[in-house]
Write a protein that holds these residues in place. Structure first.
Motif, mmCIF file in Angstrom:
data_model
loop_
_atom_site.group_PDB
_atom_site.id
_atom_site.type_symbol
_atom_site.label_atom_id
_atom_site.label_comp_id
_atom_site.label_asym_id
_atom_site.label_seq_id
_atom_site.Cartn_x
_atom_site.Cartn_y
_atom_site.Cartn_z
ATOM 1 N N ALA A 125 0.834 -1.212 0.000
ATOM 2 C CA ALA A 125 0.000 0.000 0.000
ATOM 3 C C ALA A 125 0.865 1.256 0.000
ATOM 4 O O ALA A 125 0.565 2.235 -0.709
ATOM 5 N N GLN A 126 1.931 1.272 0.773
ATOM 6 C CA GLN A 126 2.835 2.428 0.808
ATOM 7 C C GLN A 126 3.501 2.639 -0.556
ATOM 8 O O GLN A 126 3.601 3.763 -1.055
ATOM 9 N N TYR A 127 3.952 1.535 -1.141
ATOM 10 C CA TYR A 127 4.589 1.628 -2.461
ATOM 11 C C TYR A 127 3.600 2.140 -3.511
ATOM 12 O O TYR A 127 3.939 3.010 -4.322
ATOM 13 N N ASP A 128 2.382 1.617 -3.500
ATOM 14 C CA ASP A 128 1.380 2.027 -4.484
ATOM 15 C C ASP A 128 1.083 3.518 -4.373
ATOM 16 O O ASP A 128 0.847 4.192 -5.384
ATOM 17 N N GLU A 129 1.081 4.048 -3.160
ATOM 18 C CA GLU A 129 0.821 5.470 -2.957
ATOM 19 C C GLU A 129 1.926 6.314 -3.600
ATOM 20 O O GLU A 129 1.650 7.333 -4.249
ATOM 21 N N ILE A 130 3.165 5.881 -3.444
ATOM 22 C CA ILE A 130 4.294 6.587 -4.044
ATOM 23 C C ILE A 130 4.230 6.502 -5.568
ATOM 24 O O ILE A 130 4.408 7.496 -6.282
ATOM 25 N N ALA A 131 3.967 5.297 -6.072
ATOM 26 C CA ALA A 131 3.896 5.100 -7.526
ATOM 27 C C ALA A 131 2.762 5.909 -8.143
ATOM 28 O O ALA A 131 2.903 6.475 -9.236
ATOM 29 N N GLN A 132 1.644 5.989 -7.447
ATOM 30 C CA GLN A 132 0.506 6.772 -7.947
ATOM 31 C C GLN A 132 0.862 8.255 -8.016
ATOM 32 O O GLN A 132 0.513 8.939 -8.985
ATOM 33 N N PHE A 133 1.561 8.747 -7.023
ATOM 34 C CA PHE A 133 1.994 10.145 -7.031
ATOM 35 C C PHE A 133 2.918 10.409 -8.227
ATOM 36 O O PHE A 133 2.780 11.427 -8.911
ATOM 37 N N LEU A 134 3.843 9.488 -8.482
ATOM 38 C CA LEU A 134 4.795 9.663 -9.576
ATOM 39 C C LEU A 134 4.115 9.605 -10.942
ATOM 40 O O LEU A 134 4.632 10.160 -11.916
ATOM 41 N N GLY A 135 2.962 8.963 -10.996
ATOM 42 C CA GLY A 135 2.245 8.875 -12.265
ATOM 43 C C GLY A 135 1.645 10.192 -12.713
ATOM 44 O O GLY A 135 1.212 10.320 -13.865
ATOM 45 N N HIS A 136 1.647 11.187 -11.824
ATOM 46 C CA HIS A 136 1.038 12.480 -12.149
ATOM 47 C C HIS A 136 2.046 13.619 -12.219
ATOM 48 O O HIS A 136 1.659 14.790 -12.269
ATOM 49 N N VAL A 137 3.336 13.302 -12.199
ATOM 50 C CA VAL A 137 4.360 14.346 -12.290
ATOM 51 C C VAL A 137 5.368 13.995 -13.377
ATOM 52 O O VAL A 137 5.525 12.823 -13.736
#
Length: 293
Positions: free
Chosen positions: A6-18
């Motif tokens: 879950a922590q990793y997915d949150e980081i990856a999701q953030f990176l998908g928008h920058v």
């Protein structure tokens, strides 16, 4: 540093928008201040590489290549000092170093009336002064030094970091008085796929005892060093290409992901592959008398 899925997915999701820029990396560190900066940097790089792989084909169609080349020519005609290639790469969400490769290859193809070799392209990307056009040489250089995740400069840094961690692991094994065979020694003996270190049974114990190294109660015979974060895709690729091959040939072993991993991936311990994010402090040598077995 280990992360939950879950922590990793949150980081990856953030990176998908920058966009993959140094400014975005700073935003990532501000968004997740409790996470290790080296872990975030590794994830940042890996997520960007996944994005580039997904979109790689569309940037290499004949139409795309010609469009990029003509935009480069028009751009430098207007202002040769402007970072034309770098801005073009950012506009189309493509790695600057890879954009430089596309335009350089197209330039050489037009100049030499032949498809240039990969060796020549790689040499010019490493040393832009070899490019027979000063303006293009400067454009390629700008792309190389401003690319966070691709290009010859990044490759050199990654290689140096990987080597640094292998040296660190070697020193830790020596401090623990653990006898080992290094990868270069194994290759000299004819092995093709080898882990970084095989834990060797000292000669003086062979006839009298069985000597085994254990971590957290699990026996290991080899250690592999990875100067990266272990996410699902990279770990699965390593399992198929390396780790299971090591397991088949040398038995159970340990993988150290120095920049952390998704903790749910550490699910093969009973089968013989352990994951750690640092050198284990509880590594012990077990000596069992042959007479007792």
């Amino acid at each position: 540093m280990k992360l939950t899925k879950a922590q990793y997915d949150e980081i990856a999701q953030f990176l998908g928008h920058v966009q993959p820029t140094r400014q975005s990396l700073r935003k990532l560190k501000e968004k997740f201040p409790s996470q290790s900066q080296s872990t975030l940097l590794s994830i940042f790089s890996q997520e960007y590489q996944k994005q580039i792989k997904r979109t790689h084909a569309k940037h290499h169609t004949a139409e795309a290549i010609e469009t990029y080349y003509q935009r480069y020519l028009n751009g430098v005609m207007r202002n040769a000092a402007a970072p034309v290639l770098l801005e073009l790469a950012n506009e189309v969400d493509f790695a600057p170093s890879l954009m430089a490769r596309i335009v350089l290859e197209r330039f050489l193809q037009e100049k030499e009336q032949a498809i240039p070799s990969k060796t020549l392209i790689n040499s010019m990307l490493r040393d832009p002064s070899q490019i027979p056009d000063g303006v293009l040489a400067n454009q390629v250089y700008q792309c190389t030094v401003n690319d966070c995740c691709y290009g010859p400069l990044v490759d050199c840094i990654k290689h140096a970091i990987g080597h640094e961690h292998e040296v660190l692991l070697r020193e830790m094994l020596l401090e623990k008085n653990l006898s080992f065979i290094a990868e270069d020694q194994l290759r000299a003996k004819g092995y093709d796929k080898t882990p970084d270190f095989i834990l060797e049974v000292p000669v003086e114990f062979i006839l009298f005892s069985g000597v085994t190294v254990a971590v957290e109660g699990h026996i290991i015979h080899w250690i592999e060093s990875k100067a990266s974060f272990g996410d699902e895709s990279s770990h699965e690729a390593y399992l198929q290409d390396q780790f299971w091959s090591y397991w088949n040939r040398f038995g159970p072993g340990l993988v150290i992901y120095w920049y952390g991993f998704i903790e749910e991936l550490d699910c093969h311990r009973e089968r013989g592959i352990l994951l750690k994010d640092c050198f284990p402090t509880d590594i012990v040598t077990l000596r069992h008398s042959m007479a007792q077995r």
